[in-house]
Design an enzyme around this catalytic site. Structure first.
Site, PDB file in Angstrom:
ATOM      1  N   SER A 182       0.851  -1.189   0.000  1.00 26.62           N
ATOM      2  CA  SER A 182       0.000   0.000   0.000  1.00 26.62           C
ATOM      3  C   SER A 182       0.892   1.246   0.000  1.00 26.62           C
ATOM      4  CB  SER A 182      -0.960  -0.040   1.184  1.00 26.62           C
ATOM      5  OG  SER A 182      -1.948   0.954   1.072  1.00 26.62           O
ATOM      6  N   ARG A 254     -11.595   7.836   8.640  1.00 30.05           N
ATOM      7  CA  ARG A 254     -11.367   6.397   8.796  1.00 30.05           C
ATOM      8  C   ARG A 254     -12.529   5.592   8.220  1.00 30.05           C
ATOM      9  NH1 ARG A 254      -7.557   2.495   9.240  1.00 30.05           N
ATOM     10  NH2 ARG A 254      -8.038   0.944  10.829  1.00 30.05           N
ATOM     11  N   ASP A 348      -9.100  -5.669  -5.105  1.00 29.75           N
ATOM     12  CA  ASP A 348      -8.688  -4.391  -4.522  1.00 29.75           C
ATOM     13  C   ASP A 348      -9.354  -3.252  -5.286  1.00 29.75           C
ATOM     14  OD1 ASP A 348      -7.379  -2.161  -3.509  1.00 29.75           O
ATOM     15  OD2 ASP A 348      -5.371  -3.020  -3.686  1.00 29.75           O
ATOM     16  N   HIS A 381      -8.250  -4.770  -0.726  1.00 31.27           N
ATOM     17  CA  HIS A 381      -6.925  -4.197  -0.486  1.00 31.27           C
ATOM     18  C   HIS A 381      -6.251  -4.795   0.747  1.00 31.27           C
ATOM     19  CE1 HIS A 381      -3.820  -1.143  -0.787  1.00 31.27           C
ATOM     20  NE2 HIS A 381      -3.997  -0.833   0.490  1.00 31.27           N
ATOM     21  N   ASP A 382      -7.023  -5.051   1.772  1.00 31.92           N
ATOM     22  CA  ASP A 382      -6.456  -5.572   3.019  1.00 31.92           C
ATOM     23  C   ASP A 382      -5.938  -7.006   2.921  1.00 31.92           C
ATOM     24  OD1 ASP A 382      -6.654  -3.322   4.535  1.00 31.92           O
ATOM     25  OD2 ASP A 382      -8.308  -4.003   5.780  1.00 31.92           O
TER      26      ASP A 382
END
Length: 401
Positions: A182, A254, A348, A381-382
């Site tokens: 990332s 967030r 992602d 993405h994680d």
């Protein structure tokens, strides 16, 4: 940018935002690490003064970092690991008084693990501008006042240049590998292009060669959520007379980010249209489970991160363009003639696969030629911080190259 830790083990009874505040009280002005807090596993190293690309000046820069494994006598077995946006130097180990979360790559780093500490010395710095011990907006200037809104604008190249000085101070001329995911992947890629003589292998995970207009736009919404919070005060909130920091803005940023860290299919499968209480969704007084999830993590985040650092780091990510001043992206990537793992995640939706394919296509050292190596996962993405076995397999392959 995020990872699956105990904080992501969202309660099955969907604790509410109000309940979280009642349990934990009001968030601190800044959730970042401050001098005087427990040190934990951090080490510290000063690199002296630093001047940014745009002429900003820091008279003194300190790095916080952690190491795993021993540096050999030749000092040639070090691996540099760059963290993601909300990460830090704590790769391995439990949460403690000095570390608000468990290590974020504990299944990757350790004896016999893909980054084998019996063989390598793994070095993980908190990047310049961060909030976990390295100099950032919450650090004190020479007068003893927090930098706040006076902290200079940083680029990814600034951060990599500072890390190069950090490596110099450690006495490491060349790394066995430089690895990042990332935002950390941006740093690893920039390191490989700017300092190829100082790295044997490179891993760029879930990161693009340039931050696109779409990504900058998504970042703008997060930045404005923070900057429009009245308690942000232009970044000068550390000595707030009412003891309130920009909690609402940071929590909202967030929430927005979390929606891009996981795939839509994973969120739908995990929450669907579940309601968090017995109250009918057609009536008042309740929320959808996914709303509660985002609120819970947004507010918990304010207890471990700093709004000023978030703004600084996101702005730096916006600057990312390996082709700037180098004849364009293709020309810059064409210089990467070293073993290179480019790892992408089809699900992602933050840093999409076409960016990783572009890196692989134009880099002579790409392990899999013109296409990035795929990690198929529903986690979006994680996935690079969750799919430890798959990511570990690829890192072993790189280190064997």
């Amino acid at each position: 940018m995020d990872w699956q830790t105990p904080e992501d083990s969202f309660p099955t009874d969907f604790i509410t935002d109000a309940q979280l505040r009642a349990l934990m009280g009001r968030p601190p002005i800044s959730g970042g690490w401050r001098d005087g807090d427990p040190v934990g596993d951090r080490q510290f190293l000063s690199i002296g003064e630093f001047t940014t690309e745009t002429g900003g000046h820091l008279p003194h820069v300190r790095f916080a970092y952690e190491t795993y494994g021993e540096l050999n006598d030749r000092r040639d077995n070090a691996i540099l690991v760059f963290h993601a946006l909300t990460g830090d130097s704590h790769l391995v180990g439990p949460a403690s008084a000095g570390h608000s979360t468990d290590g974020w790559w504990g299944e990757i780093v350790g004896p016999g693990r893909p980054l084998d500490t019996d063989r390598y010395c793994i070095i993980a710095p908190n990047v310049l501008g961060g909030c976990q011990g390295t100099t950032g907006p919450g650090s004190l200037d020479p007068t003893g006042r927090e930098w706040g809104g006076r902290f200079p604008y940083l680029t990814v190249r600034d951060q990599v240049a500072a890390t190069r000085s950090f490596a110099d101070a450690l006495g490491i001329d060349r790394f066995a590998a430089v690895i990042g995911g990332s935002m950390g992947g941006m740093h690893a890629l920039e390191w490989g292009i700017a300092h190829q003589d100082r790295v044997e292998r490179l891993a760029v995970i879930a990161a693009p060669p340039v931050t696109t207009a779409d990504q900058i736009g998504l970042n703008l919404v997060q930045l404005e959520a923070i900057r429009s919070d009245p308690s942000y005060r232009g970044g000068n909130y550390y000595d707030s007379p009412d003891g309130v920091g920009p909690h609402h803005g940071l929590a909202t940023a967030r929430r927005l980010a979390l929606l891009n860290y996981r795939s839509n299919t994973e969120l739908d499968a995990r929450f669907g249209r579940a309601w968090q209480s017995a109250v009918s969704p057609l009536g008042a007084g309740g929320r959808f489970a996914v709303e509660s999830y985002l609120d819970f993590h947004g507010n918990k985040f304010t207890r471990r991160f700093d709004a000023g650092s978030y703004v600084t780091l996101v702005q730096a990510m916006n600057s990312h363009d390996v082709g700037r001043g180098r004849g364009g992206v293709r020309a810059a990537l064409s210089t990467l003639d070293l073993p290179l793992l480019v790892l992408g995640i089809p699900s992602d939706r933050l840093f999409t696969l076409d960016g990783q394919d572009e890196i692989a296509q134009h880099s002579p050292g790409s392990l899999d030629g013109p296409l990035a190596t795929r990690i198929d996962s529903p986690f979006g993405h994680d996935a690079f911080l969750i799919e430890f076995e798959r990511v570990g397999t690829q890192l072993r392959r790189l280190l064997a190259a």
